[in-house]
Design an enzyme around this catalytic site. Sequence first.
Site, PDB file in Angstrom:
ATOM      1  N   ASP A  13       9.032  -2.456   6.229  1.00 56.49           N
ATOM      2  CA  ASP A  13       7.872  -3.130   6.822  1.00 56.49           C
ATOM      3  C   ASP A  13       8.257  -4.282   7.742  1.00 56.49           C
ATOM      4  OD1 ASP A  13       6.267  -1.444   5.204  1.00 56.49           O
ATOM      5  OD2 ASP A  13       6.561  -2.815   3.526  1.00 56.49           O
ATOM      6  N   GLY A  15       8.458  -4.030  10.901  1.00 60.43           N
ATOM      7  CA  GLY A  15       7.832  -3.843  12.222  1.00 60.43           C
ATOM      8  C   GLY A  15       8.622  -2.867  13.078  1.00 60.43           C
ATOM      9  N   LYS A  16       9.198  -1.872  12.414  1.00 57.93           N
ATOM     10  CA  LYS A  16      10.018  -0.878  13.136  1.00 57.93           C
ATOM     11  C   LYS A  16       9.180  -0.052  14.103  1.00 57.93           C
ATOM     12  CE  LYS A  16      11.525   0.990   9.377  1.00 57.93           C
ATOM     13  NZ  LYS A  16      11.336   0.062   8.299  1.00 57.93           N
ATOM     14  N   GLY A  17       7.916   0.168  13.738  1.00 57.50           N
ATOM     15  CA  GLY A  17       7.065   1.031  14.566  1.00 57.50           C
ATOM     16  C   GLY A  17       7.029   0.552  16.001  1.00 57.50           C
ATOM     17  N   LYS A  18       6.882  -0.750  16.157  1.00 55.13           N
ATOM     18  CA  LYS A  18       6.792  -1.305  17.502  1.00 55.13           C
ATOM     19  C   LYS A  18       8.123  -1.128  18.243  1.00 55.13           C
ATOM     20  CE  LYS A  18       6.010  -5.704  19.737  1.00 55.13           C
ATOM     21  NZ  LYS A  18       5.690  -7.106  19.500  1.00 55.13           N
ATOM     22  N   GLY A  40       5.243   3.779   6.609  1.00 51.06           N
ATOM     23  CA  GLY A  40       4.002   3.456   7.320  1.00 51.06           C
ATOM     24  C   GLY A  40       4.320   2.608   8.521  1.00 51.06           C
ATOM     25  N   HIS A  41       4.065   3.145   9.691  1.00 54.76           N
ATOM     26  CA  HIS A  41       4.289   2.386  10.921  1.00 54.76           C
ATOM     27  C   HIS A  41       2.946   2.156  11.584  1.00 54.76           C
ATOM     28  CE1 HIS A  41       8.465   3.110  10.723  1.00 54.76           C
ATOM     29  NE2 HIS A  41       8.490   4.315  11.247  1.00 54.76           N
ATOM     30  N   ARG A 143      19.390  20.992  -6.770  1.00 51.50           N
ATOM     31  CA  ARG A 143      19.483  22.315  -6.127  1.00 51.50           C
ATOM     32  C   ARG A 143      18.371  23.267  -6.569  1.00 51.50           C
ATOM     33  NH1 ARG A 143      25.677  22.508  -7.634  1.00 51.50           N
ATOM     34  NH2 ARG A 143      24.652  21.728  -9.484  1.00 51.50           N
ATOM     35  N   GLN A 224      11.616   2.811   5.502  1.00 54.45           N
ATOM     36  CA  GLN A 224      11.931   1.847   4.442  1.00 54.45           C
ATOM     37  C   GLN A 224      12.929   0.824   4.987  1.00 54.45           C
ATOM     38  OE1 GLN A 224      12.127   5.459   3.261  1.00 54.45           O
ATOM     39  NE2 GLN A 224       9.959   5.081   3.293  1.00 54.45           N
ATOM     40  N   VAL A 299       0.848  -0.430   4.886  1.00 51.81           N
ATOM     41  CA  VAL A 299       0.150   0.542   5.736  1.00 51.81           C
ATOM     42  C   VAL A 299      -0.125   1.830   4.947  1.00 51.81           C
ATOM     43  CG1 VAL A 299       0.359   1.949   7.838  1.00 51.81           C
ATOM     44  CG2 VAL A 299       1.277  -0.366   7.809  1.00 51.81           C
ATOM     45  N   THR A 301      -0.008   2.213   1.345  1.00 51.43           N
ATOM     46  CA  THR A 301      -0.682   2.112   0.055  1.00 51.43           C
ATOM     47  C   THR A 301      -1.792   1.067   0.034  1.00 51.43           C
ATOM     48  OG1 THR A 301       0.929   0.488  -0.645  1.00 51.43           O
ATOM     49  CG2 THR A 301       1.400   2.779  -1.222  1.00 51.43           C
ATOM     50  N   GLY A 415       3.866 -11.043  18.716  1.00 47.79           N
ATOM     51  CA  GLY A 415       2.498 -10.563  18.517  1.00 47.79           C
ATOM     52  C   GLY A 415       2.547  -9.062  18.282  1.00 47.79           C
TER      53      GLY A 415
END
Length: 426
Positions: A13, A15-18, A40-41, A143, A224, A299, A301, A415
């Site tokens: 969390d 802020g990798k999405g950005k 969740g991004h 397996r 993660q 984002v 849960t 921001g």
Amino acid sequence: MPAIVLIGAQWGDEGKGKATDILGSQVQWVVRYQGGNNAGHTVVLPDGQDFALHLIPSGILTPGVRNVIGNGVVVDPGVLLEELSSLEARGVDTTSLMISADAHLIMPYHVAIDKVTERFLGKAKIGTTGRGIGPAYQDKVSRVGVRVADVLDEKILHQKVEAALELKNQILVKVYNRRALDVDEVVDTVLAHGRRFVDRIADTRLLLNQALESGESVLLEGSQGTLLDVDHGTYPFVTSSNPTAGGAAVGSGIGPNKITRVIGILKAYTTRVGSGPFPTELLDAMGEHLRKAGGEVGVTTGRPRRCGWFDAVIGRYATRVNGITDFFLTKLDVLSGLERVPICVGYEIDGRRVDEMPMTQTDVHHAVPVYEEMPGWFEDLSPYRDFDELPTAARDYVHRIEELVKAPVSAIGVGPGRDQTITRDV
Ligand code: IMP
């Protein structure tokens, strides 16, 4: 620009999405290499629309980019289809998404077992997202997993589900007092879902290697974070895969020597969801302030995130275990308005001063942060686009972080918007 890895340097969390979204416009491919819909991004586009992505790579929002769910990911077929439909309903072209034939499927019994196991653990629970991630990876390693390619062969799929349910149903019924799952029902659901994504199934490791050979660039997007890595994280309070940079090669099928840049995403303070140690956690009004100011709610849960000061021990550890070449520092604007901003520079553990990540779980649980206090700033940072124009105290905070984590900061988030970023040549 051959292969770049993007990895969260804390507990996720960050802020990798950005960051993925920004880098997505500079690469031809974006790949998820581990985890599943536990991620969740949130990505905010210039027109103000925001998207929450859980499974599909963030590159899906950048026209022209090809997106891959790699072999290291665990895929819940129902969630995949839902996410595709909701993107399509908002006008996003999803045709570029391909899924590795070797990725494992999250089956209905994985989700059921994840939830009942957590309940069974009581106070000792991991605080999982309840999405079946751990049980799916358990089956992969044991397996007895079902892979994406299995939807192409009904007979094999049936055999695998039958074998898996023989044991799972015993566990569900006899240990947890739950309903047994019906083999045919499970197979039919998976096949019905599979029919809708069959054209996306591909040998993605071949495609990615061919792309790299022809000079295209690939962004490997970790989910993660470093401290949630099953090997390098705060075990057992971790996820069941390897988000750290080494996992990017395994989870996508490219050679590690193709990776030339590893970008760590660091939040200007620290957050964590779920259980487990968190030395700089603030259980007071300041923690609540960070949670509110930073909008720190999961984002995936919707759980409130635990919040605390920046921990340089963790940042330095992330640099080391991932081979981080540079950092994106996110949410610096959230720290505006504080008189002083503490940075954790080391720990005190049972009377000893420790500067590096402790070796044992016991020591991590006993770690008391040692703080250095930096002067705060009061300006709203969101309009700034040039590092040199930032308030001196904000610049000093960034410089001190760079010194402590031993890698340069090449971008700073001020921001949530895509354009609210300061880039630096480092
Ligand atoms: P699981 O991945 O659902 O098995 O959960 C294991 C741990 O990882 C729990 O503490 C979760 O809260 C945490 N976790 C899983 N995915 C994320 C994420 O994307 N961000 C932050 N924490 C996560």
